[in-house]
Design a protein around this motif. Sequence first.
Motif, PDB file in Angstrom:
ATOM      1  N   GLN A 101      -6.388   9.890  -0.258  1.00 56.07           N
ATOM      2  CA  GLN A 101      -5.315   9.156  -0.921  1.00 56.07           C
ATOM      3  C   GLN A 101      -5.171   7.731  -0.388  1.00 56.07           C
ATOM      4  O   GLN A 101      -4.835   6.815  -1.141  1.00 56.07           O
ATOM      5  CB  GLN A 101      -4.007   9.933  -0.813  1.00 56.07           C
ATOM      6  N   TYR A 102      -5.427   7.527   0.903  1.00 53.55           N
ATOM      7  CA  TYR A 102      -5.403   6.167   1.425  1.00 53.55           C
ATOM      8  C   TYR A 102      -6.539   5.340   0.831  1.00 53.55           C
ATOM      9  O   TYR A 102      -6.347   4.176   0.457  1.00 53.55           O
ATOM     10  CB  TYR A 102      -5.499   6.181   2.950  1.00 53.55           C
ATOM     11  N   TRP A 111       2.883   6.662  -5.502  1.00 54.48           N
ATOM     12  CA  TRP A 111       2.773   6.986  -6.931  1.00 54.48           C
ATOM     13  C   TRP A 111       2.392   8.457  -7.087  1.00 54.48           C
ATOM     14  O   TRP A 111       2.697   9.069  -8.110  1.00 54.48           O
ATOM     15  CB  TRP A 111       1.710   6.118  -7.600  1.00 54.48           C
ATOM     16  N   VAL A 156       2.124   2.064  -3.498  1.00 52.11           N
ATOM     17  CA  VAL A 156       1.063   2.591  -4.363  1.00 52.11           C
ATOM     18  C   VAL A 156       0.722   4.022  -3.974  1.00 52.11           C
ATOM     19  O   VAL A 156       0.511   4.885  -4.832  1.00 52.11           O
ATOM     20  CB  VAL A 156      -0.181   1.682  -4.310  1.00 52.11           C
ATOM     21  N   ARG A 157       0.668   4.308  -2.670  1.00 51.13           N
ATOM     22  CA  ARG A 157       0.393   5.673  -2.233  1.00 51.13           C
ATOM     23  C   ARG A 157       1.419   6.651  -2.791  1.00 51.13           C
ATOM     24  O   ARG A 157       1.093   7.764  -3.176  1.00 51.13           O
ATOM     25  CB  ARG A 157       0.427   5.762  -0.704  1.00 51.13           C
ATOM     26  N   LEU A 211       0.826  -1.206   0.000  1.00 53.14           N
ATOM     27  CA  LEU A 211       0.000   0.000   0.000  1.00 53.14           C
ATOM     28  C   LEU A 211       0.860   1.255   0.000  1.00 53.14           C
ATOM     29  O   LEU A 211       0.550   2.229  -0.700  1.00 53.14           O
ATOM     30  CB  LEU A 211      -0.928  -0.003   1.213  1.00 53.14           C
ATOM     31  N   THR A 226      -7.011   0.850  -5.485  1.00 50.55           N
ATOM     32  CA  THR A 226      -6.058   0.491  -6.547  1.00 50.55           C
ATOM     33  C   THR A 226      -5.410  -0.853  -6.248  1.00 50.55           C
ATOM     34  O   THR A 226      -5.270  -1.706  -7.132  1.00 50.55           O
ATOM     35  CB  THR A 226      -4.995   1.584  -6.698  1.00 50.55           C
ATOM     36  N   CYS A 227      -4.998  -1.060  -5.005  1.00 47.67           N
ATOM     37  CA  CYS A 227      -4.389  -2.335  -4.621  1.00 47.67           C
ATOM     38  C   CYS A 227      -5.394  -3.482  -4.765  1.00 47.67           C
ATOM     39  O   CYS A 227      -5.043  -4.575  -5.220  1.00 47.67           O
ATOM     40  CB  CYS A 227      -3.885  -2.263  -3.179  1.00 47.67           C
ATOM     41  N   ALA A 242      -5.626   4.497  -2.739  1.00 46.18           N
ATOM     42  CA  ALA A 242      -4.565   3.487  -2.808  1.00 46.18           C
ATOM     43  C   ALA A 242      -5.114   2.099  -2.499  1.00 46.18           C
ATOM     44  O   ALA A 242      -4.743   1.113  -3.144  1.00 46.18           O
ATOM     45  CB  ALA A 242      -3.433   3.844  -1.846  1.00 46.18           C
ATOM     46  N   ARG A 243      -6.015   2.015  -1.511  1.00 52.55           N
ATOM     47  CA  ARG A 243      -6.589   0.708  -1.182  1.00 52.55           C
ATOM     48  C   ARG A 243      -7.415   0.167  -2.342  1.00 52.55           C
ATOM     49  O   ARG A 243      -7.356  -1.027  -2.651  1.00 52.55           O
ATOM     50  CB  ARG A 243      -7.433   0.814   0.090  1.00 52.55           C
TER      51      ARG A 243
END
Length: 294
Positions: free
Chosen positions: A170-171, A151, A148-149, A145, A177-178, A174-175
């Motif tokens: 943003q968290y 990025w 990815v954050r 995570l 996206t993951c 990111a979650r």
Amino acid sequence: MQHAVGSPLPPPHQPGQGPAADWSSAAPHAGQQHPGAYPGSAPPSLPQAPVYTGGATSGPGPQAHAHPPVPQHAPVPPTPDTTGHVQLPQGDFVTMPGPPPATGPADPASAPLAVLLIGPAGAGKTSVAKYWADHRRVPTAHISLDDVREWVRSGFADPQSGWNDHSEAQYRLARRTCGFAARNFLANGISCILDDAVFPDRPVVGLGGWKRHVGPGLLPVVLLPGLEIVLERNAERSGNRRLTDEEVARIHGRMAGWYGSGLPIIDNSQLDVPATAQVLDEVLARLLASPPKW
């Protein structure tokens, strides 16, 4: 180790909310040890290119055939060596693990899995996740995570700046996206292990969020070494992933809420990375033998 979310604490939920809100039925099976008692504590198909067929001019007079008609050709089928678009299976949620085969218990070293490694900053999540993925006999991806954050470059919500609306957004992004990446890997036969600092008092955006993003077959395991261990590891960090001792202590304290939740907990205070990965395999074997009812 990185705090998968190595960041200041998000505000806890109101009293009465906790891990039981989404995953409450994950009670330990009768006869099993306390959770802390484990050893050591498509894309859509691309459109076909149009085939130009040309055409003859028509009409009276000598100009009718000034330009001879262009012959029409049928598309040439590709040869076996022709490269092009490969249709991938559409990513979908990972389902609950099925019952073990009659010949014996499921082997976590080769079974397709989706694992979520939970723990505070400095618990060793990322190192253990990478090692575990590196040493499996089947293709396995590690999805971090924190990576990815990061990025996000311009406008990145720096954990050292405190928790705010940008951090929350943003968290969450990111979650998601993951989770999307995990479903695509799983749909193509590649197991996944994700790591995140999920708080037990934030079930909607924490464990419940991961369950929505990846699927009900996600297997969460908590790494929870002692406070002195996570403080030592945090001190070895640099950049925006290093937190203050006070914040590390607060995060660690909130993680204690996982005790009694039914999630398996590994105290890796006295375990190195390979030993922790071995215990993780043992925990996953138990979960596969008796699939949890989250």
